[in-house]
Scaffold this motif. Structure first.
Motif, PDB file in Angstrom:
ATOM      1  N   ILE A  12       7.860   3.318   6.661  1.00  0.00           N
ATOM      2  CA  ILE A  12       7.612   3.279   5.214  1.00  0.00           C
ATOM      3  C   ILE A  12       6.234   3.873   4.900  1.00  0.00           C
ATOM      4  N   ARG A  13       5.251   3.549   5.762  1.00  0.00           N
ATOM      5  CA  ARG A  13       3.889   4.061   5.587  1.00  0.00           C
ATOM      6  C   ARG A  13       3.875   5.585   5.698  1.00  0.00           C
ATOM      7  N   LEU A  21      -0.730   4.161  -0.753  1.00  0.00           N
ATOM      8  CA  LEU A  21      -1.374   3.552   0.421  1.00  0.00           C
ATOM      9  C   LEU A  21      -2.742   2.973   0.078  1.00  0.00           C
ATOM     10  N   LYS A  22      -3.422   3.587  -0.898  1.00  0.00           N
ATOM     11  CA  LYS A  22      -4.788   3.153  -1.246  1.00  0.00           C
ATOM     12  C   LYS A  22      -4.797   1.956  -2.203  1.00  0.00           C
ATOM     13  N   HIS A  23      -3.640   1.668  -2.812  1.00  0.00           N
ATOM     14  CA  HIS A  23      -3.607   0.628  -3.839  1.00  0.00           C
ATOM     15  C   HIS A  23      -3.676  -0.776  -3.228  1.00  0.00           C
ATOM     16  N   THR A  24      -4.279  -1.704  -3.986  1.00  0.00           N
ATOM     17  CA  THR A  24      -4.414  -3.091  -3.460  1.00  0.00           C
ATOM     18  C   THR A  24      -3.048  -3.736  -3.212  1.00  0.00           C
ATOM     19  N   TYR A  25      -2.008  -3.290  -3.900  1.00  0.00           N
ATOM     20  CA  TYR A  25      -0.674  -3.870  -3.683  1.00  0.00           C
ATOM     21  C   TYR A  25      -0.037  -3.408  -2.381  1.00  0.00           C
ATOM     22  N   GLU A  28       1.383  -5.754   0.446  1.00  0.00           N
ATOM     23  CA  GLU A  28       2.523  -6.536  -0.049  1.00  0.00           C
ATOM     24  C   GLU A  28       3.772  -5.650  -0.191  1.00  0.00           C
ATOM     25  N   ILE A  29       3.568  -4.435  -0.700  1.00  0.00           N
ATOM     26  CA  ILE A  29       4.709  -3.518  -0.852  1.00  0.00           C
ATOM     27  C   ILE A  29       5.318  -3.222   0.521  1.00  0.00           C
ATOM     28  N   GLU A  30       4.459  -2.908   1.475  1.00  0.00           N
ATOM     29  CA  GLU A  30       4.961  -2.578   2.819  1.00  0.00           C
ATOM     30  C   GLU A  30       5.728  -3.756   3.435  1.00  0.00           C
ATOM     31  N   ARG A  31       5.167  -4.949   3.267  1.00  0.00           N
ATOM     32  CA  ARG A  31       5.814  -6.137   3.846  1.00  0.00           C
ATOM     33  C   ARG A  31       7.183  -6.397   3.202  1.00  0.00           C
ATOM     34  N   VAL A  32       7.215  -6.376   1.864  1.00  0.00           N
ATOM     35  CA  VAL A  32       8.473  -6.687   1.164  1.00  0.00           C
ATOM     36  C   VAL A  32       9.516  -5.592   1.399  1.00  0.00           C
TER      37      VAL A  32
END
Ligand code: 16C
Length: 259
Positions: A12-13, A21-25, A28-32
């Protein structure tokens, strides 16, 4: 070929834009997203899922689950549609400019922030269902893919997916308006299967089939009669998947195939 060790986070990365990739979310996005892909690709297992809709290739399963007296039944649906690709499927589901065309439960949709080409924050107000209060939702939406491989097979990891997941937005506090906030985690995943007959020649729409998986967990966030809720989703989920896939077929039929 996919194995139990497939590192979805890494895949996904690799597909994500720098701005995402730079965003604070991002963590969480990657995990979900990784968790949603893993569970979407998992079989139905034994016992737990009950089939409640079967219509041609479309099958919908649910598990009856209640949390604090609220119905939060998880849904898992599978479908196969000839003539479209996983990429096209996820494109029309992700981009806001098409949403009013196919989303039948929508009252209003606002893009709160376009974080990147592949990540958007939304606030949506949904139609009211009598006798319950109207609902709204704030969520991020992320579009991802694992690139096509030379030999596409059903167990190779290639696929496109859009994941929507609730997030608190200070600009839109829950229950700030007259709506009750709902919480959702949703994945729409599409894998393109190309008929072996097309080998060595130009691929036509007749040669492609999109294998679709759609999983949803929606927490109604506040009181709503269980019987009404179950009746509503039994009607709305099939309506959505049929209407949406018909929409993608119609939009793409005269366009070049986007694999
Ligand atoms: O995934 C779908 N849509 C995405 C883009 O909009 C997104 C949104 C999902 C939220 C869906 C929940 C909306 C429920 C609101 C009330 C429904 C009103 C129906 C009125 C019809 C005239 O990810 C496709 C979504 C397909 C529809 C799903 C319906 C699920 C209902 C679950 C129960 C919600 C609680 C309602 C409490 C009264």
């Amino acid at each position: 070929v996919q194995t139990a060790q497939t590192n979805w986070g890494e895949l996904i990365r690799a597909a994500a834009t720098n701005a995402s990739l730079k965003h604070t979310y991002w963590p969480e996005i990657e995990r979900v997203v990784a968790e949603q892909i893993r569970s979407a690709r998992m079989g139905l297992g034994k016992g737990a899922w009950q089939l409640f809709v079967e219509d041609g290739e479309m099958k919908m399963y649910r598990r009856e689950v209640e949390e604090d007296g609220l119905v939060v039944d998880p849904l898992k649906a599978t479908h196969q549609v000839k003539g479209i690709t996983g990429r096209e499927l996820c494109h029309y589901f992700f981009y806001p400019e098409y949403r009013y065309d196919w989303e039948g439960t929508l009252e209003t949709m606002n893009v709160v922030d376009k974080i990147a080409e592949d990540t958007i924050l939304f606030h949506q107000i949904h139609k009211r269902i009598w006798p319950a209060a109207q609902r709204d939702a704030t969520f991020w939406s992320h579009l991802t893919h694992v690139p096509d491989e030379e030999n596409k097979s059903e167990d190779s990891p290639h696929m496109w997916a859009t994941v929507n997941s609730s997030v608190e937005l200070p600009s839109h506090p829950p229950n700030g308006g007259k709506q009750v906030r709902i919480y959702l985690t949703i994945i729409l995943m599409g894998q393109t299967i190309i008929s072996p007959a097309a080998k060595g020649r130009e691929i036509k729409r007749d040669d492609i089939t999109c294998k679709i998986t759609y999983c949803a967990v929606v927490n109604p966030g506040g009181w709503a009669p269980s019987s009404v809720l179950r009746a509503v989703y039994k009607r709305e989920y099939p309506k959505f998947l049929k209407r949406f896939t018909a929409y993608v077929l119609e939009k793409t039929k005269n366009l070049p195939i986007k694999l």
